[in-house]
Design a protein around this motif. Structure first.
Motif, short mmCIF file in Angstrom:
data_model
loop_
_atom_site.label_atom_id
_atom_site.label_comp_id
_atom_site.label_asym_id
_atom_site.label_seq_id
_atom_site.Cartn_x
_atom_site.Cartn_y
_atom_site.Cartn_z
N ILE A 176 51.23 20.77 52.55
CA ILE A 176 52.29 21.34 53.39
C ILE A 176 53.41 21.91 52.53
O ILE A 176 53.92 23.01 52.82
CB ILE A 176 52.82 20.29 54.39
N LEU A 177 53.80 21.21 51.49
CA LEU A 177 54.85 21.73 50.61
C LEU A 177 54.45 23.07 50.01
O LEU A 177 55.27 23.99 49.90
CB LEU A 177 55.19 20.72 49.51
N LYS A 178 53.19 23.21 49.64
CA LYS A 178 52.71 24.48 49.11
C LYS A 178 52.76 25.57 50.17
O LYS A 178 53.15 26.70 49.89
CB LYS A 178 51.30 24.32 48.54
N LYS A 179 52.37 25.24 51.41
CA LYS A 179 52.45 26.21 52.50
C LYS A 179 53.88 26.66 52.73
O LYS A 179 54.13 27.78 53.14
CB LYS A 179 51.88 25.62 53.80
N LEU A 185 64.26 17.57 51.23
CA LEU A 185 64.18 18.67 52.18
C LEU A 185 65.44 18.72 53.05
O LEU A 185 65.91 17.69 53.53
CB LEU A 185 62.96 18.50 53.10
N ALA A 186 65.95 19.92 53.27
CA ALA A 186 67.04 20.11 54.22
C ALA A 186 66.51 19.81 55.62
O ALA A 186 65.29 19.79 55.85
CB ALA A 186 67.55 21.54 54.14
N THR A 187 67.40 19.59 56.57
CA THR A 187 67.00 19.23 57.92
C THR A 187 66.04 20.24 58.53
O THR A 187 65.03 19.87 59.13
CB THR A 187 68.25 19.07 58.82
N GLU A 188 66.31 21.52 58.38
CA GLU A 188 65.43 22.55 58.93
C GLU A 188 64.07 22.54 58.23
O GLU A 188 63.04 22.77 58.86
CB GLU A 188 66.07 23.94 58.82
N ASP A 189 64.06 22.27 56.93
CA ASP A 189 62.79 22.18 56.20
C ASP A 189 61.99 20.96 56.65
O ASP A 189 60.76 21.02 56.74
CB ASP A 189 63.03 22.13 54.70
N LEU A 190 62.69 19.86 56.95
CA LEU A 190 62.00 18.67 57.47
C LEU A 190 61.35 18.99 58.81
O LEU A 190 60.21 18.59 59.06
CB LEU A 190 62.96 17.49 57.60
N LYS A 191 62.05 19.71 59.67
CA LYS A 191 61.48 20.09 60.96
C LYS A 191 60.23 20.95 60.75
O LYS A 191 59.24 20.79 61.46
CB LYS A 191 62.51 20.85 61.79
N MET A 192 60.28 21.87 59.80
CA MET A 192 59.12 22.72 59.51
C MET A 192 57.97 21.86 58.97
O MET A 192 56.82 22.05 59.35
CB MET A 192 59.49 23.80 58.50
N PHE A 193 58.28 20.90 58.11
CA PHE A 193 57.27 19.99 57.57
C PHE A 193 56.60 19.23 58.73
O PHE A 193 55.38 19.14 58.80
CB PHE A 193 57.93 19.02 56.59
N GLN A 194 57.40 18.70 59.64
CA GLN A 194 56.87 17.96 60.77
C GLN A 194 56.05 18.88 61.68
O GLN A 194 55.04 18.45 62.24
CB GLN A 194 58.01 17.30 61.56
#
Length: 90
Positions: A70-73, A15-24
């Motif tokens: 979460i990945l699916k969302k 995950l890119a940094t922004e995607d990691l933030k969204m995951f969190q």
């Protein structure tokens, strides 16, 4: 053979940094009230810390299930399927 925590870490490393933030964000906001991780525990968490927090809160299998959801969302179905395959073959 990698263990589940390594599979989770490898997945989050994709995950890119922004995607990691969204995951969190999903971990703190979109999980049932009794199962969410407090924002303070993820505020400055890197990928390793995030995996450790998930496994501590949900157990290994639960952490995989939450990650897949979460990945699916996040419309990251390919990464979700890769994780599912790795864990299944573990």
């Amino acid at each position: 053979m990698a263990n589940i925590k390594e599979h989770l870490l490898n997945t989050l490393e994709e995950l890119a940094t922004e995607d990691l933030k969204m995951f969190q964000w999903h971990l703190t906001n979109n999980v049932e009230d009794d199962k969410h991780i407090p924002k303070s525990r993820l505020e400055k968490a890197d990928r390793h810390d995030t995996v450790d927090n998930m496994v501590q809160k949900y157990g290994q299998i639960g952490a995989v299930e939450i990650t897949l959801d979460i990945l699916k969302k996040m419309n990251n179905n390919q990464l979700a399927e890769e994780l599912r395959t790795k864990v299944k073959n573990n």
